[in-house]
Structure formats: C-alpha cells, structure tokens
Write an enzyme that holds these catalytic residues in place. Structure first.
Site, PDB file in Angstrom:
ATOM      1  N   ILE A 134       0.833  -1.204   0.000  1.00  0.00           N
ATOM      2  CA  ILE A 134       0.000   0.000   0.000  1.00  0.00           C
ATOM      3  C   ILE A 134       0.867   1.254   0.000  1.00  0.00           C
ATOM      4  O   ILE A 134       0.571   2.230  -0.700  1.00  0.00           O
ATOM      5  CB  ILE A 134      -0.925  -0.012   1.236  1.00  0.00           C
ATOM      6  CG1 ILE A 134      -1.998  -1.090   1.081  1.00  0.00           C
ATOM      7  CG2 ILE A 134      -1.568   1.363   1.451  1.00  0.00           C
ATOM      8  CD1 ILE A 134      -2.859  -1.300   2.334  1.00  0.00           C
ATOM      9  N   ASP A 190      14.734   2.177  10.172  1.00  0.00           N
ATOM     10  CA  ASP A 190      13.702   1.400  10.879  1.00  0.00           C
ATOM     11  C   ASP A 190      12.902   2.397  11.705  1.00  0.00           C
ATOM     12  O   ASP A 190      13.474   3.180  12.476  1.00  0.00           O
ATOM     13  CB  ASP A 190      14.407   0.360  11.774  1.00  0.00           C
ATOM     14  CG  ASP A 190      13.430  -0.627  12.426  1.00  0.00           C
ATOM     15  OD1 ASP A 190      12.321  -0.209  12.826  1.00  0.00           O
ATOM     16  OD2 ASP A 190      13.794  -1.808  12.535  1.00  0.00           O
ATOM     17  N   LYS A 240      -3.122  -0.278  16.166  1.00  0.00           N
ATOM     18  CA  LYS A 240      -3.825   0.624  15.235  1.00  0.00           C
ATOM     19  C   LYS A 240      -4.814   1.514  15.977  1.00  0.00           C
ATOM     20  O   LYS A 240      -5.024   2.674  15.605  1.00  0.00           O
ATOM     21  CB  LYS A 240      -4.519  -0.183  14.136  1.00  0.00           C
ATOM     22  CG  LYS A 240      -3.569  -0.961  13.225  1.00  0.00           C
ATOM     23  CD  LYS A 240      -2.711  -0.047  12.355  1.00  0.00           C
ATOM     24  CE  LYS A 240      -1.920  -0.830  11.310  1.00  0.00           C
ATOM     25  NZ  LYS A 240      -1.091   0.018  10.447  1.00  0.00           N
ATOM     26  N   SER A 289      -3.927   3.298   8.925  1.00  0.00           N
ATOM     27  CA  SER A 289      -4.532   2.582  10.042  1.00  0.00           C
ATOM     28  C   SER A 289      -5.075   1.240   9.534  1.00  0.00           C
ATOM     29  O   SER A 289      -4.619   0.706   8.512  1.00  0.00           O
ATOM     30  CB  SER A 289      -5.631   3.464  10.641  1.00  0.00           C
ATOM     31  OG  SER A 289      -6.247   2.859  11.731  1.00  0.00           O
ATOM     32  N   ILE A 312      -6.637  -5.114   0.525  1.00  0.00           N
ATOM     33  CA  ILE A 312      -6.074  -4.581  -0.721  1.00  0.00           C
ATOM     34  C   ILE A 312      -5.347  -5.698  -1.462  1.00  0.00           C
ATOM     35  O   ILE A 312      -4.458  -6.353  -0.896  1.00  0.00           O
ATOM     36  CB  ILE A 312      -5.114  -3.408  -0.427  1.00  0.00           C
ATOM     37  CG1 ILE A 312      -5.838  -2.290   0.357  1.00  0.00           C
ATOM     38  CG2 ILE A 312      -4.518  -2.865  -1.730  1.00  0.00           C
ATOM     39  CD1 ILE A 312      -7.044  -1.675  -0.331  1.00  0.00           C
TER      40      ILE A 312
HETATM   41  C1  HXC Z   1       3.656 -15.391  16.941  1.00  0.00           C
HETATM   42  C2  HXC Z   1       5.493 -14.161  16.260  1.00  0.00           C
HETATM   43  C3  HXC Z   1       5.200 -14.430  14.905  1.00  0.00           C
HETATM   44  C4  HXC Z   1       4.063 -15.239  14.616  1.00  0.00           C
HETATM   45  C5  HXC Z   1       6.989 -13.189  14.989  1.00  0.00           C
HETATM   46  N1  HXC Z   1       6.605 -13.397  16.254  1.00  0.00           N
HETATM   47  N2  HXC Z   1       6.154 -13.803  14.131  1.00  0.00           N
HETATM   48  N3  HXC Z   1       4.729 -14.628  17.269  1.00  0.00           N
HETATM   49  N4  HXC Z   1       3.311 -15.689  15.659  1.00  0.00           N
HETATM   50  N5  HXC Z   1       3.700 -15.533  13.363  1.00  0.00           N
HETATM   51  C6  HXC Z   1       7.290 -12.956  17.454  1.00  0.00           C
HETATM   52  C7  HXC Z   1       8.669 -13.578  17.521  1.00  0.00           C
HETATM   53  O1  HXC Z   1       8.606 -14.932  18.006  1.00  0.00           O
HETATM   54  C8  HXC Z   1       9.379 -12.653  18.499  1.00  0.00           C
HETATM   55  O2  HXC Z   1       9.019 -12.918  19.841  1.00  0.00           O
HETATM   56  C9  HXC Z   1       8.772 -11.299  18.147  1.00  0.00           C
HETATM   57  O3  HXC Z   1       7.552 -11.563  17.442  1.00  0.00           O
HETATM   58  C10 HXC Z   1       9.688 -10.494  17.276  1.00  0.00           C
HETATM   59  O4  HXC Z   1       9.960 -11.252  16.107  1.00  0.00           O
HETATM   60  P1  HXC Z   1      11.198 -10.873  15.163  1.00  0.00           P
HETATM   61  O5  HXC Z   1      11.123 -11.737  13.951  1.00  0.00           O
HETATM   62  O6  HXC Z   1      12.469 -10.891  15.951  1.00  0.00           O
HETATM   63  O7  HXC Z   1      10.908  -9.334  14.838  1.00  0.00           O
HETATM   64  P2  HXC Z   1      11.293  -8.496  13.586  1.00  0.00           P
HETATM   65  O8  HXC Z   1      12.439  -9.101  12.818  1.00  0.00           O
HETATM   66  O9  HXC Z   1      11.450  -7.117  14.046  1.00  0.00           O
HETATM   67  O10 HXC Z   1      10.012  -8.644  12.634  1.00  0.00           O
HETATM   68  C11 HXC Z   1       8.812  -7.977  12.901  1.00  0.00           C
HETATM   69  C12 HXC Z   1       7.616  -8.822  12.478  1.00  0.00           C
HETATM   70  C13 HXC Z   1       7.792  -9.359  11.068  1.00  0.00           C
HETATM   71  C14 HXC Z   1       6.357  -7.950  12.583  1.00  0.00           C
HETATM   72  C15 HXC Z   1       7.464 -10.000  13.459  1.00  0.00           C
HETATM   73  O11 HXC Z   1       6.682 -10.161  10.695  1.00  0.00           O
HETATM   74  C16 HXC Z   1       8.004  -8.269  10.085  1.00  0.00           C
HETATM   75  O12 HXC Z   1       9.115  -7.777   9.942  1.00  0.00           O
HETATM   76  N6  HXC Z   1       6.996  -7.859   9.349  1.00  0.00           N
HETATM   77  C17 HXC Z   1       7.094  -6.740   8.377  1.00  0.00           C
HETATM   78  C18 HXC Z   1       6.319  -7.050   7.191  1.00  0.00           C
HETATM   79  C19 HXC Z   1       4.886  -7.229   7.519  1.00  0.00           C
HETATM   80  O13 HXC Z   1       4.498  -7.661   8.597  1.00  0.00           O
HETATM   81  N7  HXC Z   1       4.068  -6.929   6.545  1.00  0.00           N
HETATM   82  C20 HXC Z   1       2.652  -7.042   6.731  1.00  0.00           C
HETATM   83  C21 HXC Z   1       2.210  -5.782   7.234  1.00  0.00           C
HETATM   84  S1  HXC Z   1       0.552  -5.736   6.890  1.00  0.00           S
HETATM   85  P3  HXC Z   1       9.942 -13.849  20.825  1.00  0.00           P
HETATM   86  O14 HXC Z   1       9.202 -13.853  22.116  1.00  0.00           O
HETATM   87  O15 HXC Z   1      10.011 -15.188  20.174  1.00  0.00           O
HETATM   88  O16 HXC Z   1      11.263 -13.149  20.917  1.00  0.00           O
HETATM   89  C22 HXC Z   1      -0.082  -4.969   8.089  1.00  0.00           C
HETATM   90  C23 HXC Z   1      -1.506  -4.753   7.894  1.00  0.00           C
HETATM   91  C24 HXC Z   1      -2.035  -4.326   9.169  1.00  0.00           C
HETATM   92  O17 HXC Z   1       0.540  -4.617   9.009  1.00  0.00           O
HETATM   93  C25 HXC Z   1      -3.457  -4.633   9.224  1.00  0.00           C
HETATM   94  C26 HXC Z   1      -3.857  -5.086  10.559  1.00  0.00           C
HETATM   95  C27 HXC Z   1      -3.671  -4.155  11.658  1.00  0.00           C
END
Ligand code: HXC
Length: 277
Positions: free
Chosen positions: A27, A72, A167, A149, A196
């Site tokens: 998005i 970041d 959010k 959001s 989306i």
């Molecule tokens: C449970 C999870 C998990 C899962 C990660 N964690 N994935 N817990 N189920 N599927 C936990 C990990 O075990 C860890 O906790 C903690 O989250 C941090 O994980 P990291 O991988 O070390 O963090 P990081 O590298 O900073 O990654 C952040 C992330 C990752 C959010 C977890 O998915 C990411 O980078 N995402 C970015 C891309 C993304 O998400 N795109 C979609 C966005 S869409 P522990 O306790 O084990 O240390 C979106 C739409 C929003 O946001 C609409 C809804 C509101």
C-alpha cells in the site's frame, strides 16, 4: 476499470515533497506512486536497501525525483537522519505518510510479550517517531501527515489483538496531533484501507480462512487496489483536503460495516471452541 490517476491533475503535488515510511512495498508503494504521478518529489524509507532501491527505480519511471533511505521506524534517530537527507535533497517535507507496519496472525494466548511489543513498536511507536521527527519540517510547510490505520482498530478480529491495539493507538494519536498541531497549520488524518489485492498484509491475514472468504465479506464484492488508497492519500494531503484534520477516512469497500463477524465464524471452525474450567 478506469485508471484513477488519469482523473487527478499531474501537477496536484508539484509543490510537494512526500516522505513515506515502509514505502518500498504494498500500500505504501502505491501511495508513493500516486504522489510521483501527481508531481511530488518522493522520499521513501524502509528496512531493506534492495527493496527500496527497486521501488525507487519503479517510481522514477514516472519522472519523479526520488530518494530512498534505510531507516527502521523503531529508531527515531535513523528517521530524523532520513528526514534531514530528504530536506537537503528536496526541501522540507510537505506530506508525511506513516505507513510502516508489521503484523502476523496469532491467537492472543500464543503471542509472547516480545511479539506483542514488536508490533506496538513498529506500528504505534514507529508512527509517533515519524510524526515527531518530521514535526519541524511540517511546521515550516504547514504540512500534513497521513497515518495508515486498519479496521482492526475498531472491529475486533481473531488473531489480531496486537495489531488492533497498535492501530487503535494510532487512531488516537492522529486525533491528538490534529488537536495540538492545528495551531501550526499541520493536519493529521488516518486512512483505513480494507483488504487490498496483491499485498503482503492481505496474504498474511487471509492465509488462515482463505482470501475468498475475505472477498465475500466486502459489500462492494472486490478487493481494493493500492491506487484506491493512494488517490485518497493524495487528495487528503493536497489543498483539496485543506479543512480536513483529525479525520478517519475509511477506504474499504464497506468491509468493516458489519464487523468482521463472518471472519470470526470461519475462524471458530478452525479452532477448539468453548471455555473449559
Ligand atoms: C507469533 C510471532 C510471529 C508469529 C513473529 N513473532 N512472528 N509470534 N506468531 N507468526 C514474534 C517472535 O517470536 C518474536 O518474539 C517477536 O515476534 C519479534 O519477532 P522478530 O522476527 O524478531 O521481529 P522483527 O524481525 O522485528 O520482525 C517484525 C515482524 C515481522 C512484525 C514479526 O513479521 C516483520 O518484519 N513484518 C514486516 C512485514 C509485515 O508484517 N508486513 C505485513 C504488514 S501488513 P519472541 O518472544 O520469540 O522473541 C499490516 C496490515 C495491518 O501490518 C493490518 C492489521 C492491523
């Protein structure tokens, strides 16, 4: 379908410099593209250099001046540096899109404290960091900030306690900033995208119950496009939106109108039910 961007003036943002967090994909890239195609100078930031470089190349094909910076949103100083580089290259920002987000599907009882905090840090703290770091430039330009959001802020959704809380915080933050920063001529609004198409967010969120179940829950019967969101952001941030602040603009095809009950029912079929004592 009509290319909505042909309906917007290509000079709507010719005096704008837009800074987009999470601008390399999804998005946020769609929003960046809309600004690029309406004349803005575009600065995108994110965590991954390769994705940013590729997105910047994509945006340049529309003739825009484009900068990309690795930052970041959890790191205020990195954001401040990215904004300083933007100002040096393009002048002070007129528009900020706080779009960076992180999410995963997990039931609340299985989210670790660090997992919950990680999403709050990226989404909510990251949005504050972005607004705070951009404040002085926005003050100079009487600029505008748009937060991305989500319906989870007000429609409870299975497996989304962490993202919904983040959010909801963003919604409140936007209203407070609109209240406090109106005196500087700064406007703050949120956009709530529905599902989306072709985004990582939809892929992740719909993985469990299936994307067809999600599509059927949209009253307009289709997923949105990144352009649907980009156009709204471009209008909100332009003089066309100059009396709109503290508003939540829902661009979701009606997805949130009936709550997310349909998704909840589908989810119940997947999970053990009932309360045991
Ligand atoms: C449970 C999870 C998990 C899962 C990660 N964690 N994935 N817990 N189920 N599927 C936990 C990990 O075990 C860890 O906790 C903690 O989250 C941090 O994980 P990291 O991988 O070390 O963090 P990081 O590298 O900073 O990654 C952040 C992330 C990752 C959010 C977890 O998915 C990411 O980078 N995402 C970015 C891309 C993304 O998400 N795109 C979609 C966005 S869409 P522990 O306790 O084990 O240390 C979106 C739409 C929003 O946001 C609409 C809804 C509101």
């Amino acid at each position: 379908m009509t290319d909505l961007l042909t309906l917007l003036s290509p000079t709507l943002h010719s005096d704008s410099t837009v800074f987009v967090t999470g601008g390399a994909t999804g998005i946020n890239l769609g929003i960046a593209e809309t600004f690029a195609r309406t004349g803005a100078k575009v600065s995108i930031c994110g965590r991954t250099e390769a994705k940013l470089a590729s997105a910047a190349e994509h945006l340049r094909q529309f003739g825009a001046d484009v900068l990309h910076t690795v930052a970041d949103v959890r790191d205020h100083d990195a954001l401040a540096a990215a904004l300083a580089r933007t100002c040096e290259a393009f002048g002070p920002v007129t528009t900020v899109i706080a779009g960076a987000a992180g999410n995963f599907n997990a039931p609340a009882e299985k989210i670790s404290a660090n997992g919950f905090r990680t999403v709050i840090d990226i989404d909510l703290l990251g949005s504050f960091n972005t607004a705070r770091a951009a404040f002085e430039q926005l003050q100079r330009t009487s600029g505008s900030i748009v937060f991305v959001s989500a319906g989870q802020a007000y429609c409870c959704t299975p497996n989304q306690a962490h993202a919904g809380a983040a959010k909801a915080g963003i919604e409140n933050l936007a209203k407070n900033l609109a209240l406090e920063w109106g005196r500087y001529g700064i406007r703050a609004n949120t956009i709530v995208p529905g599902p989306i198409a072709a985004t990582e967010g939809l892929d992740r969120l719909s993985a469990e119950v299936g994307s067809e179940e999600w599509r059927r829950a949209v009253p307009l019967g289709r997923f949105g496009t990144t352009t649907d969101i980009g156009v709204m952001a471009a209008v909100l941030a332009s003089p066309l939106g100059n009396y709109i602040t503290g508003s939540q603009v829902i661009v979701d095809g009606g997805f949130g109108l009936a709550g997310f009950g349909m998704l909840h029912r589908a989810w119940l079929e997947l999970e053990p039910q009932g309360v045991t004592s």
